[in-house]
Scaffold this motif. Structure first.
Motif, PDB file in Angstrom:
ATOM      1  N   LEU A  51      19.341  71.842  28.709  1.00  0.00           N
ATOM      2  CA  LEU A  51      19.046  72.108  30.112  1.00  0.00           C
ATOM      3  C   LEU A  51      19.485  70.904  30.931  1.00  0.00           C
ATOM      4  CD1 LEU A  51      15.431  73.569  29.702  1.00  0.00           C
ATOM      5  CD2 LEU A  51      17.630  74.766  29.541  1.00  0.00           C
ATOM      6  N   CYS A  52      20.175  71.142  32.044  1.00  0.00           N
ATOM      7  CA  CYS A  52      20.804  70.058  32.803  1.00  0.00           C
ATOM      8  C   CYS A  52      20.501  70.175  34.295  1.00  0.00           C
ATOM      9  CB  CYS A  52      22.323  70.093  32.607  1.00  0.00           C
ATOM     10  SG  CYS A  52      22.850  70.026  30.879  1.00  0.00           S
ATOM     11  N   GLN A  53      19.798  69.182  34.822  1.00  0.00           N
ATOM     12  CA  GLN A  53      19.543  69.124  36.259  1.00  0.00           C
ATOM     13  C   GLN A  53      20.531  68.170  36.902  1.00  0.00           C
ATOM     14  OE1 GLN A  53      15.482  68.232  37.500  1.00  0.00           O
ATOM     15  NE2 GLN A  53      16.228  67.191  39.325  1.00  0.00           N
ATOM     16  N   PRO A  54      21.333  68.648  37.862  1.00  0.00           N
ATOM     17  CA  PRO A  54      22.324  67.773  38.495  1.00  0.00           C
ATOM     18  C   PRO A  54      21.676  66.564  39.162  1.00  0.00           C
ATOM     19  CG  PRO A  54      22.719  70.074  39.068  1.00  0.00           C
ATOM     20  CD  PRO A  54      21.385  70.024  38.400  1.00  0.00           C
ATOM     21  N   THR A  55      22.359  65.418  39.069  1.00  0.00           N
ATOM     22  CA  THR A  55      21.873  64.198  39.719  1.00  0.00           C
ATOM     23  C   THR A  55      22.809  63.765  40.850  1.00  0.00           C
ATOM     24  OG1 THR A  55      23.023  62.885  38.034  1.00  0.00           O
ATOM     25  CG2 THR A  55      20.693  63.360  37.666  1.00  0.00           C
ATOM     26  N   GLY A  56      23.866  64.479  41.052  1.00  0.00           N
ATOM     27  CA  GLY A  56      24.851  64.139  42.072  1.00  0.00           C
ATOM     28  C   GLY A  56      26.089  64.968  41.872  1.00  0.00           C
ATOM     29  N   GLU A  57      27.171  64.586  42.499  1.00  0.00           N
ATOM     30  CA  GLU A  57      28.412  65.326  42.345  1.00  0.00           C
ATOM     31  C   GLU A  57      28.866  65.306  40.888  1.00  0.00           C
ATOM     32  OE1 GLU A  57      29.982  67.147  44.577  1.00  0.00           O
ATOM     33  OE2 GLU A  57      28.471  66.671  46.098  1.00  0.00           O
ATOM     34  N   GLY A  58      29.309  66.451  40.414  1.00  0.00           N
ATOM     35  CA  GLY A  58      29.769  66.529  39.037  1.00  0.00           C
ATOM     36  C   GLY A  58      29.802  67.959  38.564  1.00  0.00           C
ATOM     37  N   LEU A  59      30.112  68.145  37.300  1.00  0.00           N
ATOM     38  CA  LEU A  59      30.268  69.485  36.741  1.00  0.00           C
ATOM     39  C   LEU A  59      28.989  70.303  36.831  1.00  0.00           C
ATOM     40  CD1 LEU A  59      32.165  71.437  35.252  1.00  0.00           C
ATOM     41  CD2 LEU A  59      31.368  70.445  33.102  1.00  0.00           C
ATOM     42  N   ALA A  60      27.833  69.679  36.546  1.00  0.00           N
ATOM     43  CA  ALA A  60      26.570  70.411  36.579  1.00  0.00           C
ATOM     44  C   ALA A  60      26.262  70.909  37.986  1.00  0.00           C
ATOM     45  CB  ALA A  60      25.437  69.537  36.065  1.00  0.00           C
ATOM     46  N   GLN A  61      26.472  70.062  38.977  1.00  0.00           N
ATOM     47  CA  GLN A  61      26.190  70.469  40.356  1.00  0.00           C
ATOM     48  C   GLN A  61      27.146  71.574  40.813  1.00  0.00           C
ATOM     49  OE1 GLN A  61      26.751  68.070  44.301  1.00  0.00           O
ATOM     50  NE2 GLN A  61      24.670  67.685  43.597  1.00  0.00           N
ATOM     51  N   THR A  62      28.411  71.448  40.473  1.00  0.00           N
ATOM     52  CA  THR A  62      29.376  72.481  40.834  1.00  0.00           C
ATOM     53  C   THR A  62      29.001  73.823  40.216  1.00  0.00           C
ATOM     54  OG1 THR A  62      31.165  70.867  41.029  1.00  0.00           O
ATOM     55  CG2 THR A  62      31.801  73.164  40.726  1.00  0.00           C
ATOM     56  N   ALA A  63      28.616  73.794  38.931  1.00  0.00           N
ATOM     57  CA  ALA A  63      28.216  75.022  38.251  1.00  0.00           C
ATOM     58  C   ALA A  63      26.967  75.616  38.888  1.00  0.00           C
ATOM     59  CB  ALA A  63      27.978  74.735  36.773  1.00  0.00           C
ATOM     60  N   TRP A  64      26.003  74.758  39.197  1.00  0.00           N
ATOM     61  CA  TRP A  64      24.754  75.221  39.808  1.00  0.00           C
ATOM     62  C   TRP A  64      25.015  75.864  41.175  1.00  0.00           C
ATOM     63  CZ3 TRP A  64      22.170  73.398  44.250  1.00  0.00           C
ATOM     64  CH2 TRP A  64      20.863  73.887  44.417  1.00  0.00           C
ATOM     65  N   LYS A  65      25.892  75.264  41.967  1.00  0.00           N
ATOM     66  CA  LYS A  65      26.209  75.816  43.285  1.00  0.00           C
ATOM     67  C   LYS A  65      26.954  77.145  43.177  1.00  0.00           C
ATOM     68  CE  LYS A  65      26.456  71.519  45.983  1.00  0.00           C
ATOM     69  NZ  LYS A  65      27.356  70.596  46.728  1.00  0.00           N
ATOM     70  N   ASN A  66      27.851  77.251  42.200  1.00  0.00           N
ATOM     71  CA  ASN A  66      28.704  78.431  42.100  1.00  0.00           C
ATOM     72  C   ASN A  66      28.052  79.603  41.377  1.00  0.00           C
ATOM     73  OD1 ASN A  66      30.729  77.036  43.409  1.00  0.00           O
ATOM     74  ND2 ASN A  66      31.840  76.512  41.527  1.00  0.00           N
ATOM     75  N   ARG A  67      27.230  79.307  40.359  1.00  0.00           N
ATOM     76  CA  ARG A  67      26.722  80.388  39.517  1.00  0.00           C
ATOM     77  C   ARG A  67      25.207  80.372  39.338  1.00  0.00           C
ATOM     78  NH1 ARG A  67      30.395  83.345  37.228  1.00  0.00           N
ATOM     79  NH2 ARG A  67      28.901  84.153  35.698  1.00  0.00           N
ATOM     80  N   GLY A  68      24.536  79.377  39.926  1.00  0.00           N
ATOM     81  CA  GLY A  68      23.086  79.321  39.805  1.00  0.00           C
ATOM     82  C   GLY A  68      22.647  78.794  38.444  1.00  0.00           C
ATOM     83  N   GLN A  69      21.451  79.156  38.048  1.00  0.00           N
ATOM     84  CA  GLN A  69      20.856  78.647  36.806  1.00  0.00           C
ATOM     85  C   GLN A  69      21.343  79.484  35.614  1.00  0.00           C
ATOM     86  OE1 GLN A  69      16.811  76.631  37.485  1.00  0.00           O
ATOM     87  NE2 GLN A  69      16.650  78.437  38.782  1.00  0.00           N
ATOM     88  N   ARG A  70      22.573  79.191  35.237  1.00  0.00           N
ATOM     89  CA  ARG A  70      23.259  79.927  34.184  1.00  0.00           C
ATOM     90  C   ARG A  70      23.874  78.930  33.202  1.00  0.00           C
ATOM     91  NH1 ARG A  70      21.279  83.776  36.567  1.00  0.00           N
ATOM     92  NH2 ARG A  70      22.297  85.705  37.245  1.00  0.00           N
ATOM     93  N   PRO A  71      24.275  79.386  32.035  1.00  0.00           N
ATOM     94  CA  PRO A  71      25.044  78.503  31.144  1.00  0.00           C
ATOM     95  C   PRO A  71      26.348  78.088  31.826  1.00  0.00           C
ATOM     96  CG  PRO A  71      24.373  80.527  30.015  1.00  0.00           C
ATOM     97  CD  PRO A  71      24.100  80.733  31.470  1.00  0.00           C
ATOM     98  N   PHE A  72      26.814  76.864  31.540  1.00  0.00           N
ATOM     99  CA  PHE A  72      28.059  76.438  32.179  1.00  0.00           C
ATOM    100  C   PHE A  72      28.975  75.629  31.268  1.00  0.00           C
ATOM    101  CE2 PHE A  72      25.329  72.817  32.844  1.00  0.00           C
ATOM    102  CZ  PHE A  72      26.139  71.709  32.977  1.00  0.00           C
ATOM    103  N   PHE A  73      28.497  75.181  30.113  1.00  0.00           N
ATOM    104  CA  PHE A  73      29.411  74.508  29.195  1.00  0.00           C
ATOM    105  C   PHE A  73      29.052  74.832  27.754  1.00  0.00           C
ATOM    106  CE2 PHE A  73      26.094  71.169  29.121  1.00  0.00           C
ATOM    107  CZ  PHE A  73      26.039  70.872  27.761  1.00  0.00           C
TER     108      PHE A  73
END
Length: 271
Positions: A224-246
């Protein structure tokens, strides 16, 4: 009760064959799956032992839109998000006991839902699925799957058919699949309450730009990954919500990263 990582569902808007070909171009071994005739969907597959990636696409939209299968409904509902990872499945051989336990915890449980898929050679695979909803959370729980064959029978069958085979790029194991989450503490507590898992130590993943929490599972960990700033996790969260991303895979001679159909695959050399 034991749960094992079974597979990652990668929603695609192209034919499964085209998705498999793109995966093969990245050096992976991928094969055609078959059709879910009652749901209007079809797929292709790439195996890492018994853990695998399923490229799932809608073949007959009208039939898919009429389906009551929660995964098919999600596939339709997520179309506006574009291609990308949608769900994971956890394997069990105690489906009925899990259904009773999860209902007792107050979760909305759909199933067990019987499933089947006809292969191109005419043979039919059969399984059961259990879908979960937590009314007190915005998180999407994974679904459970129980195959009609044992793990040993499946491994032998899939190997004999060439479905489980070596990957040219060296990938051998699925190490983990990561979810983007809004609140790491809340998400960790929810996953623990659903499945009774023990959590490891939190860690910061600079590559993802996230603070993370891992649950160790046979077949592949859940992170489980909570974004801390700009990066892959934040981009995934913005685009697809709380879903798998990697997905992280291991076994190659060098580290590589592949962006395929809205998902990120990290291939790591064995240490």
């Amino acid at each position: 009760m034991r749960l094992t990582f079974d597979h990652l569902v990668h929603f695609v808007h192209r034919t499964p064959q085209e998705a498999a070909e793109q995966f093969c171009q990245a050096g992976f071994h991928a094969v055609a799956g078959g059709r879910h005739s009652s749901w209007g969907t079809w797929n292709s597959l790439s195996y890492f032992g018994l853990s695998y990636v399923e490229f799932l696409a809608v073949e007959h939209e009208e039939l898919a839109r009429q389906s009551e299968n929660p995964l098919v409904r999600q596939c339709i509902e997520d179309e506006a998000k574009g291609e990308g990872f949608g769900q994971i499945a956890l394997r069990t051989d105690e489906m009925d006991a899990w259904a009773e336990r999860l209902r007792g915890q107050g979760l909305q449980v759909t199933g067990p839902v019987p499933g089947s898929r006809t292969r191109d050679d005419g043979t039919t695979l059969r399984w059961r699925m259990l879908f979960l909803e937590d009314a007190d959370s915005a998180l999407l729980p994974p679904f459970l799957i129980e195959w009609s064959q044992t793990d040993e029978e499946r491994r032998e069958d899939l190997t004999n058919r060439g479905i489980i085979s070596a990957h040219p790029n060296g990938a051998a194991h699925l190490k983990s699949v990561g979810y983007a989450v809004t609140d790491l503490e809340e998400a960790t507590a929810r996953w623990q309450s659903w499945f009774g898992w023990e959590k490891g130590e939190k860690f910061h993943d600079k590559e993802l730009g996230a603070i993370c929490q891992a649950f160790e599972l046979p077949g592949g960990n859940v992170v489980l990954c909570q974004p801390t700033g700009e990066g892959l996790a934040q981009t995934a969260w913005k685009n697809r919500g709380q879903r798998p991303f990697f997905a992280r895979l291991a076994g190659a001679s060098k580290n590589s990263e592949y962006k395929i159909g809205g998902g990120s695959y990290f291939l790591r050399a064995l240490e």
